[in-house]
Design a protein around this motif. Sequence first.
Motif, short mmCIF file in Angstrom:
data_model
loop_
_atom_site.label_atom_id
_atom_site.label_comp_id
_atom_site.label_asym_id
_atom_site.label_seq_id
_atom_site.Cartn_x
_atom_site.Cartn_y
_atom_site.Cartn_z
N LEU A 19 1.23 -1.06 0.33
CA LEU A 19 -0.04 -0.19 0.10
C LEU A 19 0.82 1.08 0.13
N ASN A 20 0.62 2.00 -1.11
CA ASN A 20 1.04 3.17 -0.96
C ASN A 20 -0.04 4.95 -1.33
N GLY A 21 -0.44 5.89 -0.25
CA GLY A 21 -0.69 6.73 -0.54
C GLY A 21 -1.10 7.08 1.15
N GLU A 22 -2.63 8.21 0.93
CA GLU A 22 -2.45 8.94 2.41
C GLU A 22 -3.63 9.03 1.99
N LYS A 23 -4.54 8.98 3.99
CA LYS A 23 -6.32 8.90 3.53
C LYS A 23 -6.15 9.65 4.53
N THR A 24 -7.02 10.85 4.98
CA THR A 24 -7.26 11.76 5.91
C THR A 24 -8.18 12.41 6.63
N TRP A 25 -9.02 12.76 7.09
CA TRP A 25 -9.99 13.07 7.70
C TRP A 25 -10.65 11.94 8.89
N ILE A 26 -9.73 10.98 8.84
CA ILE A 26 -10.26 9.03 9.51
C ILE A 26 -10.72 9.49 11.13
N SER A 27 -12.08 9.73 11.20
CA SER A 27 -12.26 9.12 12.77
C SER A 27 -11.66 7.66 13.19
N ASN A 28 -10.90 8.35 14.56
CA ASN A 28 -10.32 7.44 15.25
C ASN A 28 -9.27 7.19 14.43
N GLY A 29 -9.17 8.22 13.53
CA GLY A 29 -7.16 8.16 13.71
C GLY A 29 -6.02 8.75 14.41
N GLY A 30 -5.57 7.31 14.74
CA GLY A 30 -4.56 8.13 16.14
C GLY A 30 -4.84 7.14 17.25
N ILE A 31 -5.78 6.52 16.94
CA ILE A 31 -5.98 5.59 18.36
C ILE A 31 -6.94 4.63 18.22
N ALA A 32 -6.72 3.69 16.57
CA ALA A 32 -8.09 3.31 15.87
C ALA A 32 -6.29 1.03 15.54
N ASP A 33 -7.17 0.23 16.34
CA ASP A 33 -6.19 -0.65 16.18
C ASP A 33 -5.80 -1.43 14.89
N VAL A 34 -7.22 -0.92 13.68
CA VAL A 34 -7.30 -1.75 12.60
C VAL A 34 -8.32 -0.71 11.61
N TYR A 35 -7.62 -0.66 10.40
CA TYR A 35 -8.20 0.77 9.84
C TYR A 35 -8.80 -1.00 8.36
N THR A 36 -9.78 -0.06 8.16
CA THR A 36 -10.26 -0.76 6.35
C THR A 36 -10.37 0.38 5.90
#
Length: 385
Positions: free
Chosen positions: A151-168
């Motif tokens: 994976l290469n790239g960027e995602k933004t305005w991600i809710s729970n970003g920084g405290i999540a244990d898993v991302y979809t």
Amino acid sequence: MADRSFLTWPFFEDHHRALADGLEDWALANLAQIDHANADQSCRKLVAALGTAGWLQHSASPEGKLDVRSLCLIRETLARHDGLADFAFAMQGLGTGAISLFGSDAQKADWLPKTRAGEAISAFALTEPQSGSDVANSTMTAELDGEFYVLNGEKTWISNGGIADVYTVFARTGDAPGAKGLSAFVVPADTPGLTIADRLDTIAPHPLATLEFDNCRIPASALIGKSGQGFKIAMSVLDVFRATVGAAALGFARRALDEAVKRVTTRHVQGAPLADLQMVQGHIADMALDVDAAALLIYRAAWTKDSGAPRITREAAMAKLFATDHAQKIIDTAVQLHGGDGVRSGETVERLYREIRALRIYEGASDVQRVIIARQTIATLGAIA
């Protein structure tokens, strides 16, 4: 106490009414003193508490069937008591929605027991800097390299970003141009190459972040569903959870109406309550009308989905658009009826005023909902004609 007579409507079954009653009691006992100054810590505590109490069992389904009426009732009730509590619940559902609906047995077994127990925090990583509501314009890539995706790239305005244990995470796998070239992946937060690039501050504090993926390698088994199904998966998840955004707005609106009624019946002007003024009565009438209209749209959408409709794109768009836009009006009126106290920091209506604004933007801004409704209406009526 907010009006609960809507629970007698035919949209609901007895178990929904029992759910609403139980959650109301729990919220009264547990949500009075939430620290909004430290959103990260409070969200972690709220997820754990919601999991321990069993409410997060409704946020995901190993069987792949979510009860949308229950989701809406929970979000409405939590939002009426505390916006951060609603956020904590909602993101657990949105973050694992793709796993619930399309995940493999192994993916469900790995994550759903943890997220439903409040032992792991989930997040939904779809938005990119150049493509907010235009999901088909996503540029993040996932290249197959043997038994791995890189994976290469960027995602933004991600809710729970920084405290999540898993991302979809949604990324372009090159199966086709535009929407057909996206795929969905389960990415644990501790995967090498995934970093938190920035934390985002908003008028109503929530955990939000920009994520960077730099040669982030995940096993091919992290693919959710099939390659190229990412857009379909994302839209299916939003189809379920978009109506629940309207439910959260409805919770804010009901609280604002409660606060307004309390204010106008206890505040006196020239020896009489504000509520005696016909102009004030007109404001209260408009607020009550908009609350009931929003509730009807929300629970129609939820009932339609629970009754077996494969998609509720039009119904969910109508529910979100009307409920969020009119909640903004209701809360603004409540602030006005409070006078100077309405803009005092720490007042309930001041907090609601800050919390409602984002709901008209995320999961499809209001004008995007209008486009969806128009296209669906034209297609339906055009087919009939």
